[in-house]
Design a protein around this motif. Structure first.
Motif, PDB file in Angstrom:
ATOM      1  N   THR A 297       1.210  -0.969   0.061  1.00  0.00           N
ATOM      2  CA  THR A 297      -0.045  -0.184  -0.476  1.00  0.00           C
ATOM      3  C   THR A 297       0.981   1.320   0.059  1.00  0.00           C
ATOM      4  O   THR A 297       0.332   2.433  -0.605  1.00  0.00           O
ATOM      5  CB  THR A 297      -0.615  -0.350   1.441  1.00  0.00           C
ATOM      6  OG1 THR A 297      -2.017  -1.106   1.190  1.00  0.00           O
ATOM      7  CG2 THR A 297      -1.902   0.763   1.037  1.00  0.00           C
ATOM      8  N   ALA A 298       2.025   1.240   0.353  1.00  0.00           N
ATOM      9  CA  ALA A 298       2.721   2.240   1.104  1.00  0.00           C
ATOM     10  C   ALA A 298       3.818   2.660  -0.400  1.00  0.00           C
ATOM     11  O   ALA A 298       3.388   3.753  -1.125  1.00  0.00           O
ATOM     12  CB  ALA A 298       3.772   2.232   1.914  1.00  0.00           C
TER      13      ALA A 298
ATOM     14  N   ASN B  96       0.741   3.795  -2.801  1.00  0.00           N
ATOM     15  CA  ASN B  96       0.756   5.227  -2.541  1.00  0.00           C
ATOM     16  C   ASN B  96       1.968   6.158  -3.481  1.00  0.00           C
ATOM     17  O   ASN B  96       0.991   7.616  -3.614  1.00  0.00           O
ATOM     18  CB  ASN B  96       0.268   5.679  -1.483  1.00  0.00           C
ATOM     19  CG  ASN B  96      -1.106   5.710  -1.461  1.00  0.00           C
ATOM     20  OD1 ASN B  96      -2.067   4.614  -1.447  1.00  0.00           O
ATOM     21  ND2 ASN B  96      -0.845   4.794   0.504  1.00  0.00           N
ATOM     22  N   LEU B  97       2.792   6.155  -3.418  1.00  0.00           N
ATOM     23  CA  LEU B  97       4.303   6.209  -3.548  1.00  0.00           C
ATOM     24  C   LEU B  97       4.268   6.765  -5.149  1.00  0.00           C
ATOM     25  O   LEU B  97       4.381   7.359  -5.461  1.00  0.00           O
ATOM     26  CB  LEU B  97       5.346   5.728  -3.141  1.00  0.00           C
ATOM     27  CG  LEU B  97       5.964   6.191  -1.282  1.00  0.00           C
ATOM     28  CD1 LEU B  97       6.940   5.454  -0.891  1.00  0.00           C
ATOM     29  CD2 LEU B  97       6.041   7.390  -1.324  1.00  0.00           C
TER      30      LEU B  97
ATOM     31  N   ILE C  75       7.642  12.582   0.450  1.00  0.00           N
ATOM     32  CA  ILE C  75       7.746  11.861   1.168  1.00  0.00           C
ATOM     33  C   ILE C  75       6.479  11.317   1.993  1.00  0.00           C
ATOM     34  O   ILE C  75       5.055  11.164   2.041  1.00  0.00           O
ATOM     35  CB  ILE C  75       8.578  10.648   1.677  1.00  0.00           C
ATOM     36  CG1 ILE C  75       9.364  10.291   0.225  1.00  0.00           C
ATOM     37  CG2 ILE C  75       8.513   9.106   2.428  1.00  0.00           C
ATOM     38  CD1 ILE C  75      10.549  10.449   0.762  1.00  0.00           C
TER      39      ILE C  75
ATOM     40  N   LEU D  83       2.752   9.610   2.945  1.00  0.00           N
ATOM     41  CA  LEU D  83       2.419   8.131   3.538  1.00  0.00           C
ATOM     42  C   LEU D  83       1.895   8.464   4.769  1.00  0.00           C
ATOM     43  O   LEU D  83       0.903   7.402   5.472  1.00  0.00           O
ATOM     44  CB  LEU D  83       3.915   7.512   3.875  1.00  0.00           C
ATOM     45  CG  LEU D  83       5.060   7.220   3.400  1.00  0.00           C
ATOM     46  CD1 LEU D  83       6.052   6.717   2.753  1.00  0.00           C
ATOM     47  CD2 LEU D  83       3.998   6.290   1.787  1.00  0.00           C
ATOM     48  N   GLU D  84       1.905   9.625   5.520  1.00  0.00           N
ATOM     49  CA  GLU D  84       1.216  10.586   6.750  1.00  0.00           C
ATOM     50  C   GLU D  84       0.422  11.236   6.497  1.00  0.00           C
ATOM     51  O   GLU D  84      -0.257  11.555   7.196  1.00  0.00           O
ATOM     52  CB  GLU D  84       2.840  10.455   7.604  1.00  0.00           C
ATOM     53  CG  GLU D  84       3.149   9.192   8.295  1.00  0.00           C
ATOM     54  CD  GLU D  84       2.511   7.986   8.784  1.00  0.00           C
ATOM     55  OE1 GLU D  84       1.644   8.129   9.594  1.00  0.00           O
ATOM     56  OE2 GLU D  84       3.901   7.306   8.770  1.00  0.00           O
TER      57      GLU D  84
END
Length: 107
Positions: free
Chosen positions: A5-6, A9-10, A40, A44-45
């Motif tokens: 998933t990470a 998204n990237l 980044i 991610l956050e």
């Protein structure tokens, strides 16, 4: 699953690209000196929120003269300045410098 998933998204954000095949994986889509830690982190956050009172409209009667709110705003701005001015290459360089220092002490 979290790893996939990470990276998905990237990839969607244009920070990495995927390579298919037996030797496939992910590579940076731009040079590391062009990718900031903020790029980044935001993918991610999401944005850093150190306090609700600086990121949301509050029904606080003291919002226009609250010294604590001003402190949180300064802290938030400082964090964002660092994230926006630090590149992935800076992190790699810092890591390499630490490895060199550690290597010298072990010998």
């Amino acid at each position: 699953m979290l790893f996939r998933t990470a990276f998905s998204n990237l990839r969607k954000a244009g920070l990495v690209k995927s390579i298919r095949g037996a030797q496939g994986g992910y590579v940076l889509s731009r040079p590391p000196e062009e990718i900031t830690i903020a790029d980044i982190f935001n993918v991610l956050e999401g944005p850093i929120e150190v306090s609700d009172c600086i990121t949301q409209e509050m029904n606080c009667s003291r919002i226009n003269y609250c010294a604590t709110r001003l402190l949180w705003l300064k802290i938030s701005n400082s964090i964002n300045d660092i994230l926006n001015s630090t590149t992935l290459q800076d992190v790699v360089n810092d890591y390499n410098n630490l490895q060199e220092k550690t290597k010298g002490k072990e010998e």
